[in-house]
Design an enzyme around this catalytic site. Structure first.
Site, PDB file in Angstrom:
ATOM      1  N   HIS A 160       0.673  -1.308   0.019  1.00 35.36           N
ATOM      2  CA  HIS A 160       0.009   0.040   0.016  1.00 35.36           C
ATOM      3  C   HIS A 160       0.980   1.452   0.064  1.00 35.36           C
ATOM      4  O   HIS A 160       0.264   2.413  -0.305  1.00 35.36           O
ATOM      5  CB  HIS A 160      -1.145  -0.053   1.286  1.00 35.36           C
ATOM      6  N   ASP A 196      -2.582 -10.587  -2.860  1.00 37.82           N
ATOM      7  CA  ASP A 196      -3.225 -10.124  -1.300  1.00 37.82           C
ATOM      8  C   ASP A 196      -4.833  -9.735  -1.684  1.00 37.82           C
ATOM      9  O   ASP A 196      -5.290  -9.440  -2.732  1.00 37.82           O
ATOM     10  CB  ASP A 196      -2.442  -8.689  -0.809  1.00 37.82           C
ATOM     11  N   HIS A 198      -6.068  -7.496  -0.782  1.00 37.82           N
ATOM     12  CA  HIS A 198      -6.397  -5.931  -0.862  1.00 37.82           C
ATOM     13  C   HIS A 198      -5.401  -5.310  -2.244  1.00 37.82           C
ATOM     14  O   HIS A 198      -4.512  -5.753  -2.244  1.00 37.82           O
ATOM     15  CB  HIS A 198      -5.813  -5.074   0.281  1.00 37.82           C
TER      16      HIS A 198
HETATM   17  C1  6XA Z   1      -7.640  -1.359   7.339  1.00 31.94           C
HETATM   18  C2  6XA Z   1      -7.245  -2.766   6.661  1.00 31.94           C
HETATM   19  C3  6XA Z   1      -5.959  -2.786   6.231  1.00 31.94           C
HETATM   20  C4  6XA Z   1      -5.663  -3.769   5.439  1.00 31.94           C
HETATM   21  C5  6XA Z   1      -4.290  -4.075   5.104  1.00 31.94           C
HETATM   22  C6  6XA Z   1      -3.782  -5.124   4.281  1.00 31.94           C
HETATM   23  N1  6XA Z   1      -6.812  -1.122   8.502  1.00 31.94           N
HETATM   24  N2  6XA Z   1      -3.463  -4.768   3.092  1.00 31.94           N
HETATM   25  O1  6XA Z   1      -3.907  -6.335   4.690  1.00 31.94           O
HETATM   26  O2  6XA Z   1      -3.101  -5.889   2.358  1.00 31.94           O
HETATM   27 ZN    ZN Z   2      -4.310  -7.330   2.424  1.00 35.24          ZN
END
Ligand code: 6XA
Ligand code: ZN
Length: 345
Positions: A160, A196, A198
């Site tokens: 991210h 992933d 996300h």
């Molecule tokens: C909100 C969720 C963050 C997801 C992080 C994640 N705090 N990214 O797993 O791949």
């Molecule tokens: Zn994730």
């Protein structure tokens, strides 16, 4: 498969994240890496190597220098305000505000360089983030010197984090650092595949205008799933990078069949790109039992993922991203890597 790991990741231990108006315990915790390490060693996957040190230069290839300077000094500046708990932002320069002038206030800088309030910055964050990049770079070096594949067992995750922002538990984008290291080492083309749950918004944004790094991500539809504001199917790259970005957003709760259809399409595009190396952002929050996600993958699907990636026949660096069902995260990573090893030629 060689594993690169250091237990110094523990210096980054976020206490709380902001969630629906409350501070809740941080999902991204050191035990995640401990479970993965234990599962891999338990299954005889290895050997485990300590990372080499590469310094800041490879990070500056994908991150803005002023952002890295901010990260390096952040805990010192936060402490100087008298704070002892983790740093979380509370104000952001969205849209009509200016982001070209770095404010003097640390609180304002923290908002400038963040996109969420769920990513605690702690006393050990900079050290752990640099360590994560060193782990990814060591895995790259192993693959460049002839290993078929290597696994970067690092945390905090990275996908991210953009050129000049943190968020989603990520500070330094390990996958981007790795892909860039392959390019700087002479590879004409590299592919990054993000599996992933996300969307890998940071990696996408870093390579969005480039044709040498093909970025693809299979993830929960951003209309309902984090990180919400990027990851749609019509984001296909810009300028020279047009056609070198592909997203496969899937509705929350999608079937495994649908997930593997997307993987098949992504693998076909990787083969068409003729990369010299593959970087896999390996999040296992696609697991049926993951507490913050809605896909349904289980052991047999993780084995299939490992086999399908091995079938690409590419030098491959796996980098740990998300995955929060801590007891199972290690087994799921082990299934992918063991199946890859068994199928790799
Ligand atoms: C909100 C969720 C963050 C997801 C992080 C994640 N705090 N990214 O797993 O791949
Ligand atoms: Zn994730």
């Amino acid at each position: 498969m060689k594993i690169v790991y250091s237990d110094r990741h523990r210096v980054h231990r976020g206490e709380f994240e902001f969630f629906r108006g409350e501070l809740v315990p941080c999902f991204e915790k050191p035990e995640r890496a401990d479970f993965v390490f234990a599962a891999l060693v338990g299954r005889g996957i290895g050997p485990v190597l300590e990372p080499r040190r590469f310094g800041i230069a490879p990070l500056e290839r994908v991150h803005a220098p002023r952002y890295l300077r901010f990260l390096e000094r952040a805990w010192h500046e936060w402490s100087a305000l008298g704070q002892t708990r983790d740093a979380l932002p509370a104000v952001w320069p969205i849209r009509a505000f200016r982001d070209d002038i770095e404010p003097q206030s640390f609180v304002a800088q923290l908002g400038l360089y963040s996109f969420d309030s769920g990513t605690p910055l702690t006393a050990g964050t900079w050290e752990a983030a640099c360590l994560g990049a060193d782990i990814a770079l060591t895995a790259c070096a192993l693959v460049r010197s002839g290993e078929r594949a290597a696994f970067a067992l690092s945390r905090p995750p990275g996908h991210h984090a953009g050129a000049d922002f943190l968020g989603g538990y990520c500070f330094v984008n390990n996958a981007a650092v790795a892909a860039q290291a392959f390019i700087d080492g002479g590879a004409a083309r590299v592919a990054v595949l993000d599996v992933d749950y996300h969307h890998g918004n940071g990696t996408q944004s870093i390579f969005y205008e480039r044709a040498d790094v093909l970025f693809q991500s299979i993830h929960g539809d951003p209309r309902t799933e984090y990180p919400f504001y990027l990851g749609h199917a019509d984001e296909t790259g810009r300028g020279a990078g047009l056609g070198y970005n592909r997203n496969y957003p899937l509705p929350a709760g999608s079937s495994n069949e649908r997930w593997f259809d997307a993987l098949g399409e992504a693998c076909a595009r990787i083969a068409d790109h003729h990369p010299r190396a593959l970087v896999v952002s390996l999040g296992v929050d696609t697991f049926a039992g993951d507490p913050i996600s809605t896909f349904q993958l289980e052991a047999t699907e993780y084995q299939r993922l490992g086999r399908e990636l091995a079938a690409l026949g590419l030098p491959t660096v796996f980098i740990l991203e998300g995955g929060y069902a801590v007891a199972e995260i290690g087994d799921n990573v082990a299934e992918v890597l063991a199946a890859f090893d068994a199928a790799a030629v």
